[in-house]
Write a protein that holds these residues in place. Structure first.
Motif, PDB file in Angstrom:
ATOM      1  N   UNK A  79      35.921  50.735  67.899  1.00  0.00           N
ATOM      2  CA  UNK A  79      35.263  50.806  66.594  1.00  0.00           C
ATOM      3  C   UNK A  79      35.622  52.089  65.825  1.00  0.00           C
ATOM      4  N   UNK A  80      36.340  53.003  66.517  1.00  0.00           N
ATOM      5  CA  UNK A  80      36.829  54.229  65.867  1.00  0.00           C
ATOM      6  C   UNK A  80      35.681  55.037  65.289  1.00  0.00           C
ATOM      7  N   UNK A  81      34.695  55.363  66.127  1.00  0.00           N
ATOM      8  CA  UNK A  81      33.609  56.225  65.659  1.00  0.00           C
ATOM      9  C   UNK A  81      34.175  57.603  65.360  1.00  0.00           C
ATOM     10  N   UNK A  82      33.791  58.164  64.235  1.00  0.00           N
ATOM     11  CA  UNK A  82      34.324  59.461  63.811  1.00  0.00           C
ATOM     12  C   UNK A  82      33.673  60.601  64.563  1.00  0.00           C
ATOM     13  N   UNK A  83      32.431  60.400  65.008  1.00  0.00           N
ATOM     14  CA  UNK A  83      31.710  61.471  65.687  1.00  0.00           C
ATOM     15  C   UNK A  83      30.638  60.867  66.590  1.00  0.00           C
ATOM     16  N   UNK A  84      30.114  61.644  67.557  1.00  0.00           N
ATOM     17  CA  UNK A  84      29.010  61.149  68.379  1.00  0.00           C
ATOM     18  C   UNK A  84      27.786  60.771  67.546  1.00  0.00           C
ATOM     19  N   UNK A  85      27.593  61.457  66.464  1.00  0.00           N
ATOM     20  CA  UNK A  85      26.445  61.120  65.610  1.00  0.00           C
ATOM     21  C   UNK A  85      26.564  59.708  65.062  1.00  0.00           C
ATOM     22  N   UNK A  86      27.774  59.307  64.635  1.00  0.00           N
ATOM     23  CA  UNK A  86      27.964  57.937  64.150  1.00  0.00           C
ATOM     24  C   UNK A  86      27.718  56.914  65.270  1.00  0.00           C
ATOM     25  N   UNK A  87      28.149  57.263  66.483  1.00  0.00           N
ATOM     26  CA  UNK A  87      27.927  56.336  67.608  1.00  0.00           C
ATOM     27  C   UNK A  87      26.437  56.157  67.874  1.00  0.00           C
ATOM     28  N   UNK A  88      25.673  57.253  67.815  1.00  0.00           N
ATOM     29  CA  UNK A  88      24.227  57.151  68.041  1.00  0.00           C
ATOM     30  C   UNK A  88      23.555  56.351  66.938  1.00  0.00           C
ATOM     31  N   UNK A  89      24.005  56.602  65.665  1.00  0.00           N
ATOM     32  CA  UNK A  89      23.454  55.804  64.556  1.00  0.00           C
ATOM     33  C   UNK A  89      23.779  54.325  64.759  1.00  0.00           C
ATOM     34  N   UNK A  90      24.981  54.043  65.254  1.00  0.00           N
ATOM     35  CA  UNK A  90      25.372  52.647  65.504  1.00  0.00           C
ATOM     36  C   UNK A  90      24.494  52.026  66.585  1.00  0.00           C
ATOM     37  N   UNK A  91      24.112  52.810  67.620  1.00  0.00           N
ATOM     38  CA  UNK A  91      23.220  52.287  68.669  1.00  0.00           C
ATOM     39  C   UNK A  91      21.882  51.873  68.077  1.00  0.00           C
ATOM     40  N   UNK A  92      21.327  52.753  67.223  1.00  0.00           N
ATOM     41  CA  UNK A  92      20.014  52.454  66.624  1.00  0.00           C
ATOM     42  C   UNK A  92      20.093  51.222  65.742  1.00  0.00           C
ATOM     43  N   UNK A  93      21.141  51.203  64.867  1.00  0.00           N
ATOM     44  CA  UNK A  93      21.267  50.085  63.919  1.00  0.00           C
ATOM     45  C   UNK A  93      21.518  48.772  64.674  1.00  0.00           C
ATOM     46  N   UNK A  94      22.396  48.797  65.697  1.00  0.00           N
ATOM     47  CA  UNK A  94      22.697  47.573  66.440  1.00  0.00           C
ATOM     48  C   UNK A  94      21.468  47.063  67.185  1.00  0.00           C
ATOM     49  N   UNK A  95      20.663  47.993  67.720  1.00  0.00           N
ATOM     50  CA  UNK A  95      19.433  47.577  68.424  1.00  0.00           C
ATOM     51  C   UNK A  95      18.476  46.885  67.464  1.00  0.00           C
ATOM     52  N   UNK A  96      18.279  47.498  66.270  1.00  0.00           N
ATOM     53  CA  UNK A  96      17.365  46.911  65.282  1.00  0.00           C
ATOM     54  C   UNK A  96      17.865  45.550  64.825  1.00  0.00           C
ATOM     55  N   UNK A  97      19.175  45.450  64.567  1.00  0.00           N
ATOM     56  CA  UNK A  97      19.734  44.180  64.079  1.00  0.00           C
ATOM     57  C   UNK A  97      19.612  43.098  65.158  1.00  0.00           C
ATOM     58  N   UNK A  98      19.942  43.440  66.406  1.00  0.00           N
ATOM     59  CA  UNK A  98      19.868  42.434  67.470  1.00  0.00           C
ATOM     60  C   UNK A  98      18.441  41.936  67.654  1.00  0.00           C
ATOM     61  N   UNK A  99      17.471  42.880  67.666  1.00  0.00           N
ATOM     62  CA  UNK A  99      16.073  42.480  67.839  1.00  0.00           C
ATOM     63  C   UNK A  99      15.578  41.667  66.642  1.00  0.00           C
ATOM     64  N   UNK A 100      15.932  42.113  65.397  1.00  0.00           N
ATOM     65  CA  UNK A 100      15.450  41.439  64.196  1.00  0.00           C
ATOM     66  C   UNK A 100      16.004  40.028  64.092  1.00  0.00           C
ATOM     67  N   UNK A 101      17.334  39.876  64.345  1.00  0.00           N
ATOM     68  CA  UNK A 101      17.917  38.545  64.187  1.00  0.00           C
ATOM     69  C   UNK A 101      17.531  37.624  65.331  1.00  0.00           C
TER      70      UNK A 101
END
Length: 305
Positions: A79-101
């Protein structure tokens, strides 16, 4: 000085100018579109994601796993994360999206099942003209259908048993009468007592399921012969009181009848004596039995045995 592997090295010439528009960099080529067009695109993407909730939830799980790997190994991954911060944000967003959908998909599936099997995207509308045809109830349909005849069940085989049974019966005795000239007329006396006999009868008895259904006689034997009863009937009629005397030619030793007063001898008329005189009847001995007419010494002369 160390370099973060998730932070790409970029030449100073590639660094964004301070006055660059962040909105344009976010939308890329779509930044030239008007705001309402971009809103419509966002709404279409959201609707498509909802319709394809299973695919969206699966993609969110994949992104979640990839971001966790990127944070754990400090790598940009595919996914070519630019920084660890982006990876952590992606974890939060993916968790919310998976649970919501996943929740949205469950709600959509429940509403679809409760819509009386209507096609997705359509709402069942009531008919303008109510139908007057009455549908038969399930019980009526069941009653209309011919009932299936039950298959014949094999009848149980009866249990037949045969036994020999012996029964003892009583044989009644018969009664007979005989004349007794030594017994006064009108009197009876049992000379021989009667005794009942016994008879043994053997049957072959057939039992079907424990119940007697047939009985056949096999043997009939007399176990004890009966003894017939004999009753003596008095035949003697005593004469009128009579006392013999020499004057009337009767021996005074005998009464109730005239025994000849013979100086030689007197015998009973029914006997075998040779006389010369005979007495025909029964006399009571009141004195001495001078002629020997009372042979059984019972006080009566010339009585028949």
């Amino acid at each position: 000085m160390t370099h973060d592997p998730m932070t790409p090295l970029t030449p100073p010439s590639a660094v964004q100018a301070p006055d660059a528009d962040p909105t344009r960099s976010l939308w890329g080529p779509l930044a030239r579109l008007p705001l309402w067009a971009r809103g419509a695109i966002v709404a279409a993407v959201v609707v498509l994601a909802i319709l394809l909730w299973q695919l969206t939830a699966t993609f969110a799980v994949v992104v979640l796993i990839t971001a966790i790997v990127a944070v754990a190994k400090n790598r940009p991954t595919w996914l070519k994360f630019a920084s660890p911060r982006q990876a952590k944000v992606a974890i939060v967003v993916a968790t919310v999206v998976a649970f919501a959908f996943s929740s949205v998909g469950t709600a959509v599936a429940g509403s679809t099942n409760s819509s009386n099997n209507s096609p997705a995207g359509f709402v069942a509308m009531p008919s303008e003209t109510p139908s007057t045809t009455t549908q038969p109830s399930q019980s009526a349909q069941s009653a209309a259908k011919p009932s299936k005849a039950p298959s014949p069940q094999p009848s149980p085989t009866p249990v037949i048993e045969k036994k020999q049974v012996s029964v003892t019966e009583e044989i009644p005795y018969a009664t007979s009468q005989q004349e007794d000239w030594n017994l006064e007329s009108g009197l009876t006396q049992v000379a021989v007592a009667g005794v009942a006999g016994t008879r043994t009868i053997t049957y072959e008895v057939t039992y079907t399921d424990g119940v007697e259904t047939a009985r056949v006689e096999v043997s009939n034997l007399v176990t004890t012969e009966p003894i017939h009863e004999v009753v003596s009937v008095g035949m003697y009629t005593p004469p009128a009181a009579f006392a013999g005397s020499a004057d009337n030619g009767c021996n005074p030793n005998y009464a109730d009848a005239c025994v000849p007063n013979d100086p030689v001898d007197v015998d009973c008329a029914w006997g075998t004596g040779d006389g010369p005189s005979y007495f025909d009847g029964v006399a009571r001995v009141v004195g001495s039995d001078v002629y020997g007419l009372d042979r059984d010494k019972d006080g009566y002369a010339c009585e028949r045995d």
